[in-house]
Design a protein around this motif. Sequence first.
Motif, mmCIF file in Angstrom:
data_model
loop_
_atom_site.group_PDB
_atom_site.id
_atom_site.type_symbol
_atom_site.label_atom_id
_atom_site.label_comp_id
_atom_site.label_asym_id
_atom_site.label_seq_id
_atom_site.Cartn_x
_atom_site.Cartn_y
_atom_site.Cartn_z
ATOM 1 N N LYS A 52 0.830 -1.208 0.000
ATOM 2 C CA LYS A 52 0.000 0.000 0.000
ATOM 3 C C LYS A 52 0.862 1.254 0.000
ATOM 4 O O LYS A 52 0.591 2.219 -0.742
ATOM 5 C CB LYS A 52 -0.926 -0.003 1.206
ATOM 6 C CG LYS A 52 -1.861 1.206 1.248
ATOM 7 C CD LYS A 52 -2.800 1.154 2.437
ATOM 8 C CE LYS A 52 -3.702 2.394 2.464
ATOM 9 N NZ LYS A 52 -4.613 2.386 3.626
ATOM 10 N N GLU A 56 0.929 4.190 -2.794
ATOM 11 C CA GLU A 56 0.690 5.586 -2.434
ATOM 12 C C GLU A 56 1.781 6.476 -3.019
ATOM 13 O O GLU A 56 1.515 7.600 -3.467
ATOM 14 C CB GLU A 56 0.648 5.747 -0.906
ATOM 15 C CG GLU A 56 -0.577 5.158 -0.235
ATOM 16 C CD GLU A 56 -1.798 6.057 -0.347
ATOM 17 O OE1 GLU A 56 -1.714 7.097 -1.014
ATOM 18 O OE2 GLU A 56 -2.851 5.694 0.219
ATOM 19 N N ALA A 104 -7.501 8.427 -0.792
ATOM 20 C CA ALA A 104 -6.651 7.418 -0.149
ATOM 21 C C ALA A 104 -6.927 6.036 -0.730
ATOM 22 O O ALA A 104 -8.079 5.662 -0.975
ATOM 23 C CB ALA A 104 -6.907 7.419 1.356
ATOM 24 N N LEU A 105 -5.859 5.291 -0.974
ATOM 25 C CA LEU A 105 -6.003 3.939 -1.503
ATOM 26 C C LEU A 105 -6.526 3.003 -0.412
ATOM 27 O O LEU A 105 -6.210 3.148 0.763
ATOM 28 C CB LEU A 105 -4.657 3.426 -2.011
ATOM 29 C CG LEU A 105 -3.955 4.285 -3.066
ATOM 30 C CD1 LEU A 105 -2.654 3.604 -3.487
ATOM 31 C CD2 LEU A 105 -4.852 4.509 -4.275
ATOM 32 N N ARG A 106 -7.305 2.025 -0.822
ATOM 33 C CA ARG A 106 -7.838 1.034 0.104
ATOM 34 C C ARG A 106 -7.513 -0.358 -0.428
ATOM 35 O O ARG A 106 -7.763 -0.647 -1.602
ATOM 36 C CB ARG A 106 -9.350 1.192 0.268
ATOM 37 C CG ARG A 106 -9.778 2.537 0.844
ATOM 38 C CD ARG A 106 -11.274 2.521 1.190
ATOM 39 N NE ARG A 106 -12.102 2.323 0.002
ATOM 40 C CZ ARG A 106 -12.582 3.313 -0.743
ATOM 41 N NH1 ARG A 106 -12.302 4.577 -0.417
ATOM 42 N NH2 ARG A 106 -13.344 3.055 -1.785
ATOM 43 N N ARG A 108 -8.102 -4.503 -0.007
ATOM 44 C CA ARG A 108 -9.020 -5.496 0.526
ATOM 45 C C ARG A 108 -8.843 -6.793 -0.253
ATOM 46 O O ARG A 108 -8.104 -6.842 -1.244
ATOM 47 C CB ARG A 108 -10.477 -5.009 0.417
ATOM 48 C CG ARG A 108 -10.910 -4.635 -0.982
ATOM 49 C CD ARG A 108 -12.282 -3.975 -1.015
ATOM 50 N NE ARG A 108 -12.631 -3.502 -2.341
ATOM 51 C CZ ARG A 108 -13.221 -4.240 -3.273
ATOM 52 N NH1 ARG A 108 -13.536 -5.513 -2.994
ATOM 53 N NH2 ARG A 108 -13.513 -3.746 -4.453
ATOM 54 N N VAL A 116 -7.047 -3.245 -4.895
ATOM 55 C CA VAL A 116 -6.676 -1.890 -4.489
ATOM 56 C C VAL A 116 -7.708 -0.941 -5.075
ATOM 57 O O VAL A 116 -7.818 -0.810 -6.296
ATOM 58 C CB VAL A 116 -5.264 -1.518 -4.984
ATOM 59 C CG1 VAL A 116 -4.868 -0.132 -4.459
ATOM 60 C CG2 VAL A 116 -4.253 -2.569 -4.556
ATOM 61 N N ASP A 117 -8.485 -0.307 -4.214
ATOM 62 C CA ASP A 117 -9.480 0.665 -4.655
ATOM 63 C C ASP A 117 -8.835 2.048 -4.721
ATOM 64 O O ASP A 117 -8.211 2.504 -3.753
ATOM 65 C CB ASP A 117 -10.667 0.706 -3.691
ATOM 66 C CG ASP A 117 -11.458 -0.594 -3.695
ATOM 67 O OD1 ASP A 117 -11.524 -1.227 -4.763
ATOM 68 O OD2 ASP A 117 -12.004 -0.959 -2.643
ATOM 69 N N HIS A 145 -9.979 0.065 -9.839
ATOM 70 C CA HIS A 145 -9.650 -1.127 -9.050
ATOM 71 C C HIS A 145 -8.418 -1.798 -9.652
ATOM 72 O O HIS A 145 -8.418 -2.139 -10.840
ATOM 73 C CB HIS A 145 -10.793 -2.147 -9.050
ATOM 74 C CG HIS A 145 -12.117 -1.565 -8.664
ATOM 75 N ND1 HIS A 145 -12.448 -1.262 -7.372
ATOM 76 C CD2 HIS A 145 -13.195 -1.226 -9.428
ATOM 77 C CE1 HIS A 145 -13.670 -0.762 -7.335
ATOM 78 N NE2 HIS A 145 -14.144 -0.736 -8.570
ATOM 79 N N ARG A 254 -5.389 -7.201 6.543
ATOM 80 C CA ARG A 254 -4.256 -6.539 5.900
ATOM 81 C C ARG A 254 -3.123 -7.517 5.621
ATOM 82 O O ARG A 254 -2.003 -7.102 5.339
ATOM 83 C CB ARG A 254 -3.741 -5.415 6.800
ATOM 84 C CG ARG A 254 -4.715 -4.267 6.980
ATOM 85 C CD ARG A 254 -4.176 -3.230 7.950
ATOM 86 N NE ARG A 254 -2.865 -2.762 7.558
ATOM 87 C CZ ARG A 254 -2.109 -1.937 8.303
ATOM 88 N NH1 ARG A 254 -2.560 -1.521 9.474
ATOM 89 N NH2 ARG A 254 -0.925 -1.553 7.888
#
Length: 487
Positions: A52, A56, A104-106, A108, A116-117, A145, A254
Amino acid sequence: MGSALLTMAVLAGCDPAKGGAEPPPRATDIAPSPSQLSTIAVPINADTAALKRALERAVPRTLWTINRREPRCVPPQEVKVLGRRIDVTPPIACTIVGRVTRGALRLRGEGDEIVVDVPLNARISARDVGGILKEETANGSALAHARIRVELLSDWRTRGTARITYGWTKAPGIDFLGHRITFTEEADAKLRPVVRNVEREVNREIAKIDMRAQAADIWRQSFTTLSLNRENPPVWMRVTPKRILYGGYRIDGRRIRLDLGVEAVTETFVAKRPADPVPVPLPALDNGVPEPQLDIRVPVIAAYAQLQPVVDRALAKRAQRPFDLPKLGPMDVKFGKSTIYGAPGGRIAVGVDVDARLQIRSGDPTRGRIWMTAVPVTEAGSAKVQFTDLVVNGDSDGIGGDLLILLGRNEEFAPLIAEALSQNFTRDVAELETKIRRAVDERQEGAFVIRTRIDGFETGTIRAYGNGLYMPVRMTGGATVDYRPRR
């Protein structure tokens, strides 16, 4: 007999003595340490935080900007005169400015994919609209995505593949005087290099996940001896890995959780802790489903020293009344302490010192020792031990014939000892099961947190060895080991 029966033994058996004062030979064979193949699940966890952070850094907050002159922000206004359309106003120009940013990246998980959203936001303005209006503003939004798959190769290298999908939930554009000005095509063109950048960073970061180092650490420490029961009696399981299996991965919060399993030979020892096995280098990865399958054989053992008092008590009680010898009459008998050990051929040998006097005779008693050998047996699935194939021999200092042999072959004597030797291991087996279930339910051994599930518990066949009666108990179930190295 209680837990004292659970003492490790090196046991054996014998042919009966051929008479005289010689005792039956002692056994020299050693009871085998139970050994079988088990598969222990040992998952590896990799944190996705580094991935992540890399994304970023790789994806700028401002993806692109727009600043250009648009000659036809507002098309000419028309009127219809005599069936013909006539422009009554010229096209109105404007300046289009805007910025597309990301949130912000998310991260899941969806099955075996890391998702990665990437939230996208576009703010577009039309300024200096022909001097008529100062500014008209509109917003657009999209959600991109990055779908990532991780592949673990046989040499322990990791490889990632990524694909990007997105769609505008609201396409960036302006509604102005009934006319829609959109910039989707331009936005799509600007997104393409961003997509390529995300794919590149994903593959770079996935390749940095050093699974080999973690797996090698787990593999090396898996050559170990684990405690199944700490005391009364101590029970140990020695683990010798043979190969390591990989059954895929899943996303757990995570973390990337790789499904690994160590296929190992598991050996069980009672009393003294065995030496740890010598580690070998980490082998190549095998693909397979590492179904946890624990197979443990634990010996329940009655030491002969524990049997002696039982036999002595039975003989002392029987000596309170005379034995009736056919044709000779009643005989008063005093018994000394018994001697019990394992004899060759899976037999148990019992020697008893005897002072015997026929009631019809006077003088000194006949003194000597009676030897008996027998074979311990159990029925399938039963923990009750009985003795068969009894052979009796003896020697005495008697003058009128070997009275002790007659006594030993009396219909009461041998069955008396056989009955005294007979034991019911049911309570001991249940006690052992309770202890081991409690001991291995969940515990920490060094860097490993061990969780064990016992599904089956069954007894095997009894056998006499050099210093005890050995009854194997088999436990089956599953085991998972979480590797938690101390930082």
